[in-house]
Design a protein around this motif. Sequence first.
Motif, PDB file in Angstrom:
ATOM      1  N   GLU A  85       3.038  20.038  -2.432  1.00  0.00           N
ATOM      2  CA  GLU A  85       3.031  19.690  -1.028  1.00  0.00           C
ATOM      3  C   GLU A  85       3.755  18.358  -0.821  1.00  0.00           C
ATOM      4  N   ALA A  86       4.642  18.317   0.157  1.00  0.00           N
ATOM      5  CA  ALA A  86       5.388  17.098   0.468  1.00  0.00           C
ATOM      6  C   ALA A  86       5.193  16.759   1.936  1.00  0.00           C
ATOM      7  N   SER A  87       5.190  15.488   2.256  1.00  0.00           N
ATOM      8  CA  SER A  87       4.981  15.073   3.637  1.00  0.00           C
ATOM      9  C   SER A  87       5.615  13.723   3.870  1.00  0.00           C
ATOM     10  N   SER A  88       6.135  13.536   5.089  1.00  0.00           N
ATOM     11  CA  SER A  88       6.682  12.244   5.475  1.00  0.00           C
ATOM     12  C   SER A  88       5.698  11.467   6.335  1.00  0.00           C
ATOM     13  N   GLU A  89       4.501  12.040   6.549  1.00  0.00           N
ATOM     14  CA  GLU A  89       3.473  11.378   7.338  1.00  0.00           C
ATOM     15  C   GLU A  89       2.848  10.237   6.546  1.00  0.00           C
ATOM     16  N   PRO A  90       2.306   9.214   7.235  1.00  0.00           N
ATOM     17  CA  PRO A  90       1.610   8.127   6.522  1.00  0.00           C
ATOM     18  C   PRO A  90       0.504   8.686   5.627  1.00  0.00           C
ATOM     19  N   PHE A  91       0.414   8.141   4.426  1.00  0.00           N
ATOM     20  CA  PHE A  91      -0.515   8.654   3.430  1.00  0.00           C
ATOM     21  C   PHE A  91      -1.268   7.491   2.796  1.00  0.00           C
ATOM     22  N   LEU A  92      -2.601   7.540   2.864  1.00  0.00           N
ATOM     23  CA  LEU A  92      -3.455   6.459   2.370  1.00  0.00           C
ATOM     24  C   LEU A  92      -3.983   6.777   0.982  1.00  0.00           C
ATOM     25  N   SER A  93      -3.849   5.824   0.054  1.00  0.00           N
ATOM     26  CA  SER A  93      -4.471   5.936  -1.257  1.00  0.00           C
ATOM     27  C   SER A  93      -5.190   4.620  -1.561  1.00  0.00           C
ATOM     28  N   LYS A  94      -6.098   4.678  -2.523  1.00  0.00           N
ATOM     29  CA  LYS A  94      -6.943   3.519  -2.811  1.00  0.00           C
ATOM     30  C   LYS A  94      -7.101   3.367  -4.308  1.00  0.00           C
ATOM     31  N   VAL A  96      -8.665   0.250  -7.440  1.00  0.00           N
ATOM     32  CA  VAL A  96      -9.323  -1.029  -7.640  1.00  0.00           C
ATOM     33  C   VAL A  96      -8.768  -1.685  -8.892  1.00  0.00           C
ATOM     34  N   THR A  97      -8.826  -2.998  -8.915  1.00  0.00           N
ATOM     35  CA  THR A  97      -8.519  -3.779 -10.103  1.00  0.00           C
ATOM     36  C   THR A  97      -9.802  -4.521 -10.478  1.00  0.00           C
ATOM     37  N   ARG A  98      -9.710  -5.393 -11.453  1.00  0.00           N
ATOM     38  CA  ARG A  98     -10.900  -6.164 -11.827  1.00  0.00           C
ATOM     39  C   ARG A  98     -11.379  -7.059 -10.688  1.00  0.00           C
ATOM     40  N   HIS A  99     -10.451  -7.484  -9.842  1.00  0.00           N
ATOM     41  CA  HIS A  99     -10.802  -8.503  -8.859  1.00  0.00           C
ATOM     42  C   HIS A  99     -10.602  -8.083  -7.404  1.00  0.00           C
ATOM     43  N   ALA A 100     -10.090  -6.878  -7.163  1.00  0.00           N
ATOM     44  CA  ALA A 100      -9.787  -6.508  -5.779  1.00  0.00           C
ATOM     45  C   ALA A 100      -9.869  -5.002  -5.566  1.00  0.00           C
ATOM     46  N   ILE A 101     -10.055  -4.634  -4.289  1.00  0.00           N
ATOM     47  CA  ILE A 101      -9.874  -3.253  -3.838  1.00  0.00           C
ATOM     48  C   ILE A 101      -8.536  -3.229  -3.110  1.00  0.00           C
ATOM     49  N   GLU A 102      -7.744  -2.210  -3.377  1.00  0.00           N
ATOM     50  CA  GLU A 102      -6.403  -2.162  -2.787  1.00  0.00           C
ATOM     51  C   GLU A 102      -6.155  -0.805  -2.145  1.00  0.00           C
ATOM     52  N   TRP A 103      -5.637  -0.839  -0.916  1.00  0.00           N
ATOM     53  CA  TRP A 103      -5.235   0.367  -0.210  1.00  0.00           C
ATOM     54  C   TRP A 103      -3.724   0.328   0.001  1.00  0.00           C
ATOM     55  N   ARG A 104      -3.065   1.466  -0.186  1.00  0.00           N
ATOM     56  CA  ARG A 104      -1.641   1.590   0.076  1.00  0.00           C
ATOM     57  C   ARG A 104      -1.434   2.709   1.097  1.00  0.00           C
ATOM     58  N   ILE A 105      -0.764   2.368   2.180  1.00  0.00           N
ATOM     59  CA  ILE A 105      -0.428   3.373   3.192  1.00  0.00           C
ATOM     60  C   ILE A 105       1.081   3.569   3.126  1.00  0.00           C
ATOM     61  N   GLN A 161       6.108  -3.508   1.615  1.00  0.00           N
ATOM     62  CA  GLN A 161       7.318  -3.345   0.809  1.00  0.00           C
ATOM     63  C   GLN A 161       7.575  -1.862   0.571  1.00  0.00           C
ATOM     64  N   ASN A 162       8.853  -1.485   0.508  1.00  0.00           N
ATOM     65  CA  ASN A 162       9.245  -0.097   0.236  1.00  0.00           C
ATOM     66  C   ASN A 162       8.545   0.900   1.160  1.00  0.00           C
ATOM     67  N   GLN A 163       8.498   0.559   2.451  1.00  0.00           N
ATOM     68  CA  GLN A 163       7.883   1.405   3.471  1.00  0.00           C
ATOM     69  C   GLN A 163       6.399   1.674   3.188  1.00  0.00           C
ATOM     70  N   THR A 164       5.761   0.741   2.500  1.00  0.00           N
ATOM     71  CA  THR A 164       4.347   0.877   2.169  1.00  0.00           C
ATOM     72  C   THR A 164       3.585  -0.372   2.592  1.00  0.00           C
ATOM     73  N   LEU A 165       2.515  -0.184   3.352  1.00  0.00           N
ATOM     74  CA  LEU A 165       1.624  -1.283   3.725  1.00  0.00           C
ATOM     75  C   LEU A 165       0.565  -1.411   2.642  1.00  0.00           C
ATOM     76  N   ILE A 166       0.447  -2.598   2.051  1.00  0.00           N
ATOM     77  CA  ILE A 166      -0.483  -2.824   0.949  1.00  0.00           C
ATOM     78  C   ILE A 166      -1.561  -3.807   1.399  1.00  0.00           C
ATOM     79  N   ILE A 167      -2.800  -3.341   1.397  1.00  0.00           N
ATOM     80  CA  ILE A 167      -3.940  -4.148   1.842  1.00  0.00           C
ATOM     81  C   ILE A 167      -4.829  -4.427   0.636  1.00  0.00           C
TER      82      ILE A 167
END
Length: 208
Positions: A85-94, A96-105, A161-167
């Motif tokens: 499956e391929a999509s150009s719609e915004p896609f959220l993934s999550k 964790v590291t040792r010190h943070a939770i990270e979301w990439r849209i 960066q690279n069309q990705t929002l990193i929180i």
Amino acid sequence: MSYVAWLSKIRSADKSSAIQGTVRKVHYSFPDGNEMIEEYSTETGVILRRAWKVRSDLLKNDNWSIELGDAIPKVEKNDGFLMREASSEPFLSKRVTRHAIEWRIRNLHYPLSTYTITCDGDARTITVRTSNKKYFKKIAVPEFERCNFPPVQEDLTVRHQNQTLIISYKKPPILIEMEKAVLVELQNVETIEYNNMQCEDLLKGLIG
């Protein structure tokens, strides 16, 4: 400790564990009938994936909902060929590291100045909105619910960066403490080491 309920839930589950390479897979069967799979790095102890079995009486089948880690891509056969499956719609993934939770849209091409990201301490959520009203997302954070922690804006960082929002959100001490308590509990679970083929067959059987 405010995460006692989550730790009690982990302790109440029937657990099985297997190692494939540098990944430890833990399967939980809870008294209420729910099931969960976690994958941990054996090198760092950091969790890589968490998924919950979602039962559907209407469709008479079960699916897996990914809470953490990359989603399992849907694969379909078409004239003998495997198609992902391929999509150009915004896609959220999550993750964790040792010190943070990270979301990439992914697939968000607007500049960083377009986004407003806020924490809702009472709801234990993070909200993303754009000034052009093209995107809105309220992100639930189960970890904050489990340790009863209200997120604060000061520990939130954002980049694009690279069309990705990193929180990224800096883990609070109580969440780190909760994660350590779960790892201590998992030390008591018998673990079998499989070769790659055996472990892949086991995982396929679990996620069906």
